[in-house]
Scaffold this motif. Sequence first.
Motif, PDB file in Angstrom:
ATOM      1  N   PRO A  35       0.802  -1.229   0.000  1.00 20.06           N
ATOM      2  CA  PRO A  35       0.000   0.000   0.000  1.00 20.06           C
ATOM      3  C   PRO A  35       0.831   1.273   0.000  1.00 20.06           C
ATOM      4  O   PRO A  35       0.464   2.272  -0.647  1.00 20.06           O
ATOM      5  CB  PRO A  35      -0.831  -0.131   1.288  1.00 20.06           C
ATOM      6  CG  PRO A  35      -1.002  -1.594   1.461  1.00 20.06           C
ATOM      7  CD  PRO A  35       0.302  -2.199   1.005  1.00 20.06           C
ATOM      8  N   SER A  49      -4.871   5.184  -6.760  1.00 20.30           N
ATOM      9  CA  SER A  49      -4.282   4.032  -6.071  1.00 20.30           C
ATOM     10  C   SER A  49      -5.288   2.893  -5.941  1.00 20.30           C
ATOM     11  O   SER A  49      -4.941   1.719  -6.139  1.00 20.30           O
ATOM     12  CB  SER A  49      -3.757   4.439  -4.693  1.00 20.30           C
ATOM     13  OG  SER A  49      -4.810   4.746  -3.802  1.00 20.30           O
ATOM     14  N   LEU A  50      -6.541   3.209  -5.626  1.00 21.69           N
ATOM     15  CA  LEU A  50      -7.561   2.167  -5.512  1.00 21.69           C
ATOM     16  C   LEU A  50      -7.864   1.536  -6.875  1.00 21.69           C
ATOM     17  O   LEU A  50      -8.086   0.314  -6.971  1.00 21.69           O
ATOM     18  CB  LEU A  50      -8.835   2.737  -4.894  1.00 21.69           C
ATOM     19  CG  LEU A  50      -8.727   3.173  -3.423  1.00 21.69           C
ATOM     20  CD1 LEU A  50     -10.032   3.811  -2.953  1.00 21.69           C
ATOM     21  CD2 LEU A  50      -8.370   1.988  -2.524  1.00 21.69           C
ATOM     22  N   TRP A  53      -5.156  -0.956  -7.605  1.00 19.76           N
ATOM     23  CA  TRP A  53      -5.368  -2.221  -6.885  1.00 19.76           C
ATOM     24  C   TRP A  53      -6.394  -3.087  -7.616  1.00 19.76           C
ATOM     25  O   TRP A  53      -6.207  -4.308  -7.742  1.00 19.76           O
ATOM     26  CB  TRP A  53      -5.841  -1.940  -5.462  1.00 19.76           C
ATOM     27  CG  TRP A  53      -4.732  -1.629  -4.517  1.00 19.76           C
ATOM     28  CD1 TRP A  53      -4.360  -0.400  -4.055  1.00 19.76           C
ATOM     29  CD2 TRP A  53      -3.825  -2.563  -3.919  1.00 19.76           C
ATOM     30  NE1 TRP A  53      -3.284  -0.506  -3.208  1.00 19.76           N
ATOM     31  CE2 TRP A  53      -2.935  -1.824  -3.100  1.00 19.76           C
ATOM     32  CE3 TRP A  53      -3.681  -3.938  -3.978  1.00 19.76           C
ATOM     33  CZ2 TRP A  53      -1.921  -2.413  -2.364  1.00 19.76           C
ATOM     34  CZ3 TRP A  53      -2.669  -4.539  -3.242  1.00 19.76           C
ATOM     35  CH2 TRP A  53      -1.803  -3.780  -2.449  1.00 19.76           C
ATOM     36  N   TYR A 253      -8.660  -7.083  -0.127  1.00 12.40           N
ATOM     37  CA  TYR A 253      -7.566  -6.136  -0.376  1.00 12.40           C
ATOM     38  C   TYR A 253      -8.084  -4.706  -0.541  1.00 12.40           C
ATOM     39  O   TYR A 253      -7.523  -3.749   0.009  1.00 12.40           O
ATOM     40  CB  TYR A 253      -6.795  -6.544  -1.639  1.00 12.40           C
ATOM     41  CG  TYR A 253      -5.677  -7.535  -1.406  1.00 12.40           C
ATOM     42  CD1 TYR A 253      -5.615  -8.312  -0.247  1.00 12.40           C
ATOM     43  CD2 TYR A 253      -4.673  -7.728  -2.349  1.00 12.40           C
ATOM     44  CE1 TYR A 253      -4.599  -9.226  -0.047  1.00 12.40           C
ATOM     45  CE2 TYR A 253      -3.650  -8.635  -2.162  1.00 12.40           C
ATOM     46  CZ  TYR A 253      -3.612  -9.390  -1.006  1.00 12.40           C
ATOM     47  OH  TYR A 253      -2.597 -10.291  -0.807  1.00 12.40           O
ATOM     48  N   ASN A 257      -7.365  -1.531   2.027  1.00 10.99           N
ATOM     49  CA  ASN A 257      -6.775  -0.256   1.609  1.00 10.99           C
ATOM     50  C   ASN A 257      -7.675   0.921   1.959  1.00 10.99           C
ATOM     51  O   ASN A 257      -7.192   1.980   2.374  1.00 10.99           O
ATOM     52  CB  ASN A 257      -6.498  -0.278   0.101  1.00 10.99           C
ATOM     53  CG  ASN A 257      -5.178  -0.929  -0.233  1.00 10.99           C
ATOM     54  OD1 ASN A 257      -4.129  -0.297  -0.129  1.00 10.99           O
ATOM     55  ND2 ASN A 257      -5.214  -2.197  -0.612  1.00 10.99           N
ATOM     56  N   TYR A 260      -7.168   1.519   5.627  1.00  8.88           N
ATOM     57  CA  TYR A 260      -5.926   2.251   5.888  1.00  8.88           C
ATOM     58  C   TYR A 260      -6.127   3.746   5.644  1.00  8.88           C
ATOM     59  O   TYR A 260      -5.691   4.592   6.436  1.00  8.88           O
ATOM     60  CB  TYR A 260      -4.799   1.747   4.973  1.00  8.88           C
ATOM     61  CG  TYR A 260      -4.335   0.331   5.231  1.00  8.88           C
ATOM     62  CD1 TYR A 260      -4.377  -0.237   6.497  1.00  8.88           C
ATOM     63  CD2 TYR A 260      -3.843  -0.451   4.190  1.00  8.88           C
ATOM     64  CE1 TYR A 260      -3.943  -1.538   6.720  1.00  8.88           C
ATOM     65  CE2 TYR A 260      -3.402  -1.751   4.399  1.00  8.88           C
ATOM     66  CZ  TYR A 260      -3.465  -2.289   5.665  1.00  8.88           C
ATOM     67  OH  TYR A 260      -3.034  -3.573   5.883  1.00  8.88           O
TER      68      TYR A 260
END
Length: 475
Positions: A35, A49-50, A53, A253, A257, A260
């Motif tokens: 991450p 970023s997502l 992923w 996952y 994320n 986080y």
Amino acid sequence: MDKGKQIKLKRDLGYFWGVNFLIINIIGAGIFVSPKGVLEYSCMNVGVSLCIWAACAVLSMTSALCYAEIGIAFPYSGAHYYFIRRCFGPFMAFLNLWTSLFLGPGLTASQALLLAEYGIQPFYPSCSSPNLPKKCLALAVLWIVGILNSRGVKELSWLQTVSTVLKMGLLGFISLSGVFMLVKGKKETVGRLQNAFDAEFPEISQITEAFFQGYFAFSGGGCFTFVAGELKKPNKTIPRCIFTALPLITVVYLLANISYLTVLTPREILSTDAVAVTWTDRVFPQLTWTVPFAISASLFSNLVINVLESARVSYIAGDQGQLPLMFSTLNVHSSPFIAVLLNVSMGSIAVVLTNLIELINYLYFMDSIWTMLSMIGILKLRYQEPNLHRPYKVFLPFTVITMAISLCLVLIPLVKSPKMHYIYVLLFLLSGLLFYVPLIHFKVKLVWFEKLTCYLQLLFNICIPDVSDKQTSSF
């Protein structure tokens, strides 16, 4: 030996075992490390970023389905080795074996050291942990793993189940806690996700780097090629396991994320090397000691599986005559004991000599080369042997995508940071010729190896399997 018991690798692993096996292979340290890298190369753009992923999950699925065709078309333990030999001949198969003989133990050693790092770090909260206790713990864990593997695959089923529950439980705890806090969250937390794409948009080169960081966390989808010969009905079991495990891992996952990012700002994530530990320290300070131990326990199962996979390649190579006969022997638990012993012994040497661990960073890109060759092999066999029995065929664009990713993983390190180390790796690969030419091509016999095989058979109570894969394979 029990004369009434057949000694061979048996097809008694089913769907439930396969799902656990795939989850353990994929969920390792990646989700706790990557991450930070994904967010950093995404220029702290949360939305990008997502999306990366999610893209990594899709591409991991394509790679896993490509390897599924290999495992189903060649349903033997060590199917990848069979496949390389079928496509490119015994010489390339030997070079693949030569690489795995060193890369497997090296990766095993690095996993053991990472496990020890997480296990010891809570005792040194204000500084880095010393090397001596870390190496001692890594060595102890490595030999425990060797003992477990020597007891056979069925003996590991309980460990797989416990590990899967622990991995999914830990990530589920992080995910659900994040969702709960998001629902009742503060304005700045909700706003961070509502305005996810407001940050600077990364360049294409940065997106590529971020993708590689995330793809690392999804690696391991091709693991069924190592145990295809021990699965019940692999043509049905392998696809079912992939379509069960990978969507589940993807959801967990993504939620992890989001969790986080719910608790930590992007800058706070970039400032830590252990995102899960920092997250726990912020949300549940009383559990700060618990999470590193839980991560260590989950990494333990990855270590067990890595030794199992490496041992299968050595076992099959011995069966096919590219390693001494003693590597194709099994003990009373139908485990390739000598192959396991070799892996653990070489891994122990790598733990002691840390410069070998550094070498693994340069050897790791060799794995991408073999992946690329495997994709080329799929296309080659589709053209040359269209009538080969294939109960399952992967969608060919998936093969091209996986091949392109592997090519990038090989070329980007060479272009971005060219070093003499890559020349050394190439020389290391070619050094396999020193053994292939006399021992395999000219079939030079070493009498002392035959004597050693007899001695080890008596010492470890091992024997040649009752049913050899030679009887079921042809090249």
